[in-house]
Design an enzyme around this catalytic site. Structure first.
Site, PDB file in Angstrom:
ATOM      1  CG  HIS A   1      -1.792  -1.119   1.281  1.00 53.03           C
ATOM      2  ND1 HIS A   1      -1.719  -2.021   2.262  1.00 53.03           N
ATOM      3  CD2 HIS A   1      -3.003  -1.471   0.647  1.00 53.03           C
ATOM      4  CE1 HIS A   1      -2.935  -2.844   2.208  1.00 53.03           C
ATOM      5  NE2 HIS A   1      -3.438  -2.554   1.095  1.00 53.03           N
TER       6      HIS A   1
ATOM      7  N   GLY B   1      -3.453  -1.245  -7.088  1.00 51.64           N
ATOM      8  CA  GLY B   1      -2.413  -2.462  -7.363  1.00 51.64           C
ATOM      9  C   GLY B   1      -2.642  -3.560  -8.400  1.00 51.64           C
TER      10      GLY B   1
ATOM     11  CE  LYS C   1      -3.631  -8.854  -3.620  1.00 47.07           C
ATOM     12  NZ  LYS C   1      -3.845  -8.591  -2.148  1.00 47.07           N
TER      13      LYS C   1
ATOM     14  CB  SER D   1      -4.939  -6.723   4.293  1.00 41.85           C
ATOM     15  OG  SER D   1      -4.336  -5.620   3.950  1.00 41.85           O
TER      16      SER D   1
HETATM   17  N1  LIG Z   1       1.253  -6.377  -2.460  1.00 44.61           N
HETATM   18  C1  LIG Z   1       0.922  -5.326  -3.071  1.00 44.61           C
HETATM   19  N2  LIG Z   1       1.525  -4.550  -3.648  1.00 44.61           N
HETATM   20  C2  LIG Z   1       1.263  -3.480  -4.306  1.00 44.61           C
HETATM   21  N3  LIG Z   1      -0.165  -3.071  -4.160  1.00 44.61           N
HETATM   22  C3  LIG Z   1      -1.111  -3.847  -3.392  1.00 44.61           C
HETATM   23  C4  LIG Z   1      -0.450  -5.214  -2.826  1.00 44.61           C
HETATM   24  N4  LIG Z   1      -1.650  -5.491  -2.215  1.00 44.61           N
HETATM   25  C5  LIG Z   1      -2.671  -4.995  -2.104  1.00 44.61           C
HETATM   26  N5  LIG Z   1      -2.383  -3.643  -2.943  1.00 44.61           N
HETATM   27  C6  LIG Z   1      -2.899  -2.802  -3.469  1.00 44.61           C
HETATM   28  O1  LIG Z   1      -3.805  -2.018  -2.445  1.00 44.61           O
HETATM   29  C7  LIG Z   1      -4.822  -1.374  -2.721  1.00 44.61           C
HETATM   30  C8  LIG Z   1      -5.714  -1.850  -1.363  1.00 44.61           C
HETATM   31  O2  LIG Z   1      -5.747  -3.074  -1.425  1.00 44.61           O
HETATM   32  P1  LIG Z   1      -6.535  -3.768   0.030  1.00 44.61           P
HETATM   33  O3  LIG Z   1      -6.639  -2.532   1.110  1.00 44.61           O
HETATM   34  O4  LIG Z   1      -7.343  -4.697  -0.146  1.00 44.61           O
HETATM   35  O5  LIG Z   1      -5.289  -4.742   0.239  1.00 44.61           O
HETATM   36  P2  LIG Z   1      -4.873  -6.043   0.157  1.00 44.61           P
HETATM   37  O6  LIG Z   1      -3.581  -6.353   0.890  1.00 44.61           O
HETATM   38  O7  LIG Z   1      -4.919  -6.463  -1.277  1.00 44.61           O
HETATM   39  O8  LIG Z   1      -5.899  -6.862   1.068  1.00 44.61           O
HETATM   40  P3  LIG Z   1      -6.756  -8.196   0.827  1.00 44.61           P
HETATM   41  O9  LIG Z   1      -6.207  -9.054   1.748  1.00 44.61           O
HETATM   42  O10 LIG Z   1      -7.999  -7.775   1.255  1.00 44.61           O
HETATM   43  O11 LIG Z   1      -6.734  -8.490  -0.512  1.00 44.61           O
HETATM   44  C9  LIG Z   1      -5.296  -2.165  -3.949  1.00 44.61           C
HETATM   45  O12 LIG Z   1      -5.266  -1.499  -4.988  1.00 44.61           O
HETATM   46  C10 LIG Z   1      -4.703  -3.242  -4.029  1.00 44.61           C
HETATM   47  O13 LIG Z   1      -4.167  -3.903  -5.472  1.00 44.61           O
HETATM   48  N1  BAL Z   2      -7.992  -6.301  -2.186  1.00 43.83           N
HETATM   49  C1  BAL Z   2      -9.340  -7.017  -2.878  1.00 43.83           C
HETATM   50  C2  BAL Z   2     -10.373  -6.439  -1.562  1.00 43.83           C
HETATM   51  C3  BAL Z   2     -11.153  -7.875  -1.214  1.00 43.83           C
HETATM   52  O1  BAL Z   2     -10.763  -8.969  -1.370  1.00 43.83           O
HETATM   53  O2  BAL Z   2     -12.276  -7.475  -0.742  1.00 43.83           O
END
Ligand SMILES: Nc1ncnc2c1ncn2[C@@H]1O[C@H](COP(=O)(O)OP(=O)(O)OP(=O)(O)O)[C@@H](O)[C@H]1O
Ligand code: BAL
Ligand SMILES: CC(C)(CO)[C@@H](O)C(=O)[O-]
Length: 286
Positions: free
Chosen positions: A40, A150, A152, A189
């Site tokens: 993030h 992201g 991801k 997360s």
């Molecule tokens: N490892 C990463 N590197 C870069 N960006 C990321 C990464 N993980 C998440 N993001 C981006 O951060 C933003 C917020 O994502 P979010 O808060 O859902 O986090 P997450 O780590 O993907 O959580 P979750 O476990 O819910 O998937 C999104 O645009 C997501 O693609």
């Molecule tokens: N990063 C995607 C959020 C979700 O899984 O709900």
């Protein structure tokens, strides 16, 4: 740097942004669900290079969770998130309550066609309408020049690009590369849910995708490469939702000579992880 200011209401958010706009400043938005990690923060750093002011939203959006999913237990740590954001340039955190975001009677839902079909939608049919609705709201509330997402969440990124295009929203969408742990596991997360044993097994997802991408790029049969990846992922203890080879822009079937992507979603114990890697077009491999 001091912890960023927090706005909890749309009225407060808009007042602060209006003062920046009056000074002619460019604004960037980074939408998140909090429980921030270095992935993030890399998006926030990218945003701060693209604009004068950076807004980070932290909102665990209920409409993108099915009743059976982890809305209640999703990790939440606003104080910890503010401390992390103090290490990068963030001008404002927007942290609304669900009632602020969805006032009583809120009944408008945004659905996006094209890249929403299949993959995540097969496992989470509610998901992209929830994401598109909340991202539409955030883009309208903040009115940023740029918003950063992201890679991801690769299908989500494609859905948001289509949303912005189809609704003529005046915002540039930037994407940030996936930050990984040293063993290749994509930061997420939800990684905190992994038991120590499953944490050891989890990098198999990325390893299997990388191997399959290299085989496809070398001209080997894609179906065979995907089948081998499925075997490796299953052997590591995962139950697979999908392992797919898709066109990187449309998420339809891959086309010769166009960038492609391998995408995976799989569950280990009760934890669902997603990841993706690029596949070089034929003839463009190192
Ligand atoms: N490892 C990463 N590197 C870069 N960006 C990321 C990464 N993980 C998440 N993001 C981006 O951060 C933003 C917020 O994502 P979010 O808060 O859902 O986090 P997450 O780590 O993907 O959580 P979750 O476990 O819910 O998937 C999104 O645009 C997501 O693609
Ligand atoms: N990063 C995607 C959020 C979700 O899984 O709900
Ligand atoms: C884009 C988003 C913040 C919408 O709630 C969420 O889906 C996420 O964190 O990827």
């Amino acid at each position: 740097m001091p912890a960023p200011a927090v706005a909890a209401t749309v009225v407060d958010l808009r007042a602060r942004i209006a003062s920046w706009r009056a000074a002619g400043e460019r604004v960037a938005l980074v939408p998140t669900m909090g429980a921030l990690h270095p992935g993030h923060l890399s998006l926030v750093e990218q945003a701060s290079k693209a604009a004068d002011r950076v807004v980070v939203s932290i909102f665990v959006n209920p409409t993108q969770f099915a009743p059976t999913e982890d809305l209640a237990t999703y990790p939440r740590d606003l104080d910890g998130d503010l401390a992390k954001l103090a290490t990068v340039r963030t001008d404002l955190v927007f942290a609304p309550t669900p009632q602020e975001m969805y006032p009583d009677g809120a009944g408008t839902v945004v659905t996006v066609g094209g890249p929403s079909a299949g993959l995540e939608s097969d496992a989470r049919p509610h998901f992209f309408a929830g994401v598109a609705t909340v991202v539409s709201k955030l883009l309208i509330q903040v009115g940023p020049d740029v918003a950063v997402f992201g890679e991801k969440d690769f299908q989500q990124l494609a859905v948001i690009r289509r949303l912005v295009r189809d609704l003529h929203l005046p915002v540039e969408i930037l994407s940030g590369a996936t930050l990984r742990e040293d063993d290749g596991l994509a930061m997420s997360s939800r990684n905190v849910y992994l038991s120590p044993e499953d944490r050891q097994r989890a990098p198999a997802l990325h390893r299997a995708l990388e191997r399959a991408a290299a085989r496809i790029a070398a001209g080997e049969d894609a179906d065979a490469a995907l089948e081998e990846a499925r075997g490796e992922i299953t052997a590591a203890g995962f139950v697979i939702d999908y392992v797919a080879h898709r066109d990187a822009a449309t998420l339809g079937q891959p086309q010769d000579g166009r960038p492609a992507r391998l995408l995976v979603a799989a569950r280990i114990a009760r934890v669902r992880l997603i990841d993706n890697v690029p596949v070089s077009p034929k003839g463009q491999n190192p």
